[in-house]
Enzyme design. Structure first.
Site, PDB file in Angstrom:
ATOM      1  N   ASP A  43     -43.607  68.068  86.292  1.00 31.95           N
ATOM      2  CA  ASP A  43     -44.658  67.762  85.329  1.00 31.95           C
ATOM      3  C   ASP A  43     -46.037  67.887  85.968  1.00 31.95           C
ATOM      4  OD1 ASP A  43     -45.032  67.145  82.707  1.00 31.95           O
ATOM      5  OD2 ASP A  43     -44.146  65.155  82.820  1.00 31.95           O
ATOM      6  N   ARG A  63     -33.809  59.742  78.896  1.00 32.31           N
ATOM      7  CA  ARG A  63     -33.795  59.900  77.446  1.00 32.31           C
ATOM      8  C   ARG A  63     -32.376  59.724  76.929  1.00 32.31           C
ATOM      9  NH1 ARG A  63     -37.706  65.267  77.056  1.00 32.31           N
ATOM     10  NH2 ARG A  63     -39.463  64.345  78.204  1.00 32.31           N
ATOM     11  N   HIS A  73     -50.469  67.658  84.749  1.00 35.09           N
ATOM     12  CA  HIS A  73     -51.489  67.500  83.702  1.00 35.09           C
ATOM     13  C   HIS A  73     -52.839  67.906  84.262  1.00 35.09           C
ATOM     14  CE1 HIS A  73     -48.209  64.882  82.278  1.00 35.09           C
ATOM     15  NE2 HIS A  73     -48.590  65.323  81.102  1.00 35.09           N
ATOM     16  N   HIS A 130     -50.876  69.610  79.141  1.00 37.14           N
ATOM     17  CA  HIS A 130     -49.558  69.318  79.721  1.00 37.14           C
ATOM     18  C   HIS A 130     -48.947  70.643  80.147  1.00 37.14           C
ATOM     19  CE1 HIS A 130     -49.251  65.342  77.475  1.00 37.14           C
ATOM     20  NE2 HIS A 130     -50.097  65.995  76.716  1.00 37.14           N
ATOM     21  N   LYS A 162     -49.648  75.396  71.705  1.00 34.45           N
ATOM     22  CA  LYS A 162     -48.845  75.458  72.933  1.00 34.45           C
ATOM     23  C   LYS A 162     -48.280  76.858  73.164  1.00 34.45           C
ATOM     24  CE  LYS A 162     -44.484  74.030  70.740  1.00 34.45           C
ATOM     25  NZ  LYS A 162     -43.251  73.264  70.907  1.00 34.45           N
ATOM     26  N   GLN A 178     -38.577  66.115  85.758  1.00 39.86           N
ATOM     27  CA  GLN A 178     -39.462  67.168  85.251  1.00 39.86           C
ATOM     28  C   GLN A 178     -40.456  67.579  86.328  1.00 39.86           C
ATOM     29  OE1 GLN A 178     -41.037  65.075  81.750  1.00 39.86           O
ATOM     30  NE2 GLN A 178     -40.219  66.741  80.521  1.00 39.86           N
ATOM     31  N   CYS A 210     -46.514  61.485  81.047  1.00 39.48           N
ATOM     32  CA  CYS A 210     -47.925  61.644  80.666  1.00 39.48           C
ATOM     33  C   CYS A 210     -48.760  60.357  80.744  1.00 39.48           C
ATOM     34  CB  CYS A 210     -48.060  62.231  79.260  1.00 39.48           C
ATOM     35  SG  CYS A 210     -46.677  63.198  78.698  1.00 39.48           S
TER      36      CYS A 210
END
Length: 492
Positions: free
Chosen positions: A238, A218, A240, A366, A320, A236, A189
């Site tokens: 991902d 992680r 945005h 997100h 979410k 990911q 992000c």
């Protein structure tokens, strides 16, 4: 304490609010148990109980704590339920992605490199390549701009984002580079926000959609690592979206449509959907929370998807939607998520210029569809039991000579298949029945058998893994049918 039960004492000390309940059998044996309890062991159907296995397990999954013995067992109302459960367990074991990953040479996790780090082998890598290509194509068509961003950044970036305050235990130690601290990224992000901030944006530019297949790192306890499902480095899918308040609903609707389109490609059509709303502690005013939550609800209603409402279960930074897919065994897997964020735009002070030439704060969304490529690949392996559909199979066709006399013609056939972007290979050196068995064990969808007659007539005799003999056809016809099936995501 008197009977030296340190683990139970630790559990007791960790319970702050829940009632503490104990189960006992006469005066001979007692233990902590969260329940529910039966009045007597006589109420348990002895034919519906099964002790399954014994295994070593670190206390609370922490390798720094003692190794204990864990006994696995299950109990059911009747013998039929137990048999159904054991059948399910056996089927799940047959589909285990860790075993199939090794048997089909798809991926490995190697001790020499470290736990939770995935090596994609050529066959697994080609499946990933197909997934990524399809993902990128759909995103470009839907108005996303693709990004590539660094795997590390100055630690200060993670201070601004708040990850060092709220997520530190899942982050790796920092690196000192020329007297500055750098951090492996646990999220994508902040990078996407930096790309947004590179210039002053106008309300006319919205919505702005950016997407990345971004690898993150992680820290996970070694005791919690599990094949592709729980790893330390993963990619990911991902994305945005930066938009205006009155664009939230349309953008959420677009994400839901995109999610459905992508998941349907892989045969996932049953979903469990949850909508989580504002928790007690949250950032952002009541009005924007209400507007964002209503937009999520309206988008789901317009889509016609039923969903469960999780009151107060949202993140502190916004409401979410979470979506779980159902696999061939009826198991549910968390994959897709859509989150509205009021926190990071404020932390990074991102703005846009509105129609009155005033600076305003954009809404940030997100979203991930597959979640993690590694985990999704593990789900795919188990969903298909290693039998990938033709369009996704790492090897679509294997050419098999009856004798080595036909080997040169087999190479010609394979070359033509590859020239038409069909994933093909030749296998020889064994008798034909064994070549066929080997191809079936390797889950190859199509086999092209070549004997003296086929070599003479420039044809192949096609055999399907599930359909058996499909007859003799020209190479051009074979190529055409594979290409049509691949393009339409259908069987041969």
């Amino acid at each position: 304490m008197a009977i030296n039960e340190p683990y139970k004492i630790e559990i007791l000390e960790s319970i702050k609010e829940d009632p503490i309940t104990i189960y006992h059998i006469g005066n001979e044996w007692w233990d902590l148990c969260a329940g529910p309890h039966v009045e007597s062991t006589g109420n348990i159907n002895r034919k519906a109980v099964e002790l399954e296995s014994v295994a070593g397990a670190y206390w609370r999954g922490d390798e720094k704590k003692p190794m204990l013995q864990r006994i696995y067992g299950t109990a059911w109302e009747n013998e039929e339920q137990l048999k159904a459960y054991l059948h399910f367990k056996e089927e799940a074991r047959r589909r285990d992605h860790r075993r199939l990953g090794q048997d089909l040479d798809l991926f490995s996790i190697q001790d020499e490199a470290g736990g939770g780090l995935v090596f994609w082998h050529p066959k697994g890598a080609i499946v990933r390549h197909i997934i990524e290509d399809s993902w990128k194509k759909i995103h470009i068509e839907r108005g996303y701009n693709l990004l590539y961003t660094p795997h590390v950044a100055k630690a200060d970036l993670w201070k601004i984002s708040g990850h060092l305050d709220f997520y530190r235990e899942n982050m790796y130690d920092q690196m000192n580079i020329e007297d500055e601290l750098y951090q492996l990224r646990p999220m994508n992000c902040p990078y996407h926000i930096l790309v947004y901030k590179r210039k002053l944006n106008s309300y006319r530019d919205f919505p702005i959609r950016v997407a990345e297949l971004g690898t993150v790192y992680r820290y996970e306890l070694s005791g919690s690592l599990h094949g592709l499902f729980r790893v330390r480095g993963f990619t990911q899918d991902d994305a945005h979206i930066f938009c205006l308040e009155d664009q939230i609903k349309d953008e959420i609707s677009g994400v839901l449509d995109l999610t459905e389109e992508i998941l349907l490609q892989f045969g996932f059509s049953k979903y469990e959907v949850n909508l989580s709303t504002r928790p007690e502690k949250a950032v952002g005013g009541d009005d924007i929370w209400e507007k964002a939550t209503s937009a999520l609800k309206d988008a789901l209603d317009d889509k016609g998807w039923s969903y469960q409402l999780d009151e107060g279960g949202g993140a502190f930074y916004g409401p979410k939607i979470d979506l779980k897919i159902e696999d061939a065994l009826g198991r549910k897997w968390q994959c897709s998520t859509i989150q509205v964020d009021f926190n990071l735009p404020q932390r990074f002070d991102i703005t846009y210029v509105d129609s009155n030439s005033e600076k305003k704060r954009p809404i940030m969304i997100h979203r991930a569809v597959l979640g993690s490529l590694e985990r999704f690949f593990g789900v795919l392996i188990e969903h298909y039991a290693g039998d990938f559909p033709l369009w996704l199979s790492p090897v679509q066709a294997r050419v098999l000579p009856v004798t080595d006399i036909q080997l040169e013609y087999c190479k010609v056939v394979t070359k033509k298949l590859k020239a038409n972007s069909i994933r093909a290979e030749v296998s020889h050196g064994e008798r034909l029945p064994k070549l066929i068995r080997n191809a079936e064990k390797q889950r190859i969808p199509l086999m092209a058998v070549v004997g003296p007659k086929e070599a003479e007539t420039q044809t192949v005799t096609v055999r399907s893994r599930f359909g058996g003999e499909l007859g003799t056809m020209t190479i051009d016809d074979f190529v055409s049918r594979i290409k049509t099936a691949t393009e339409n995501r259908t069987s041969f």
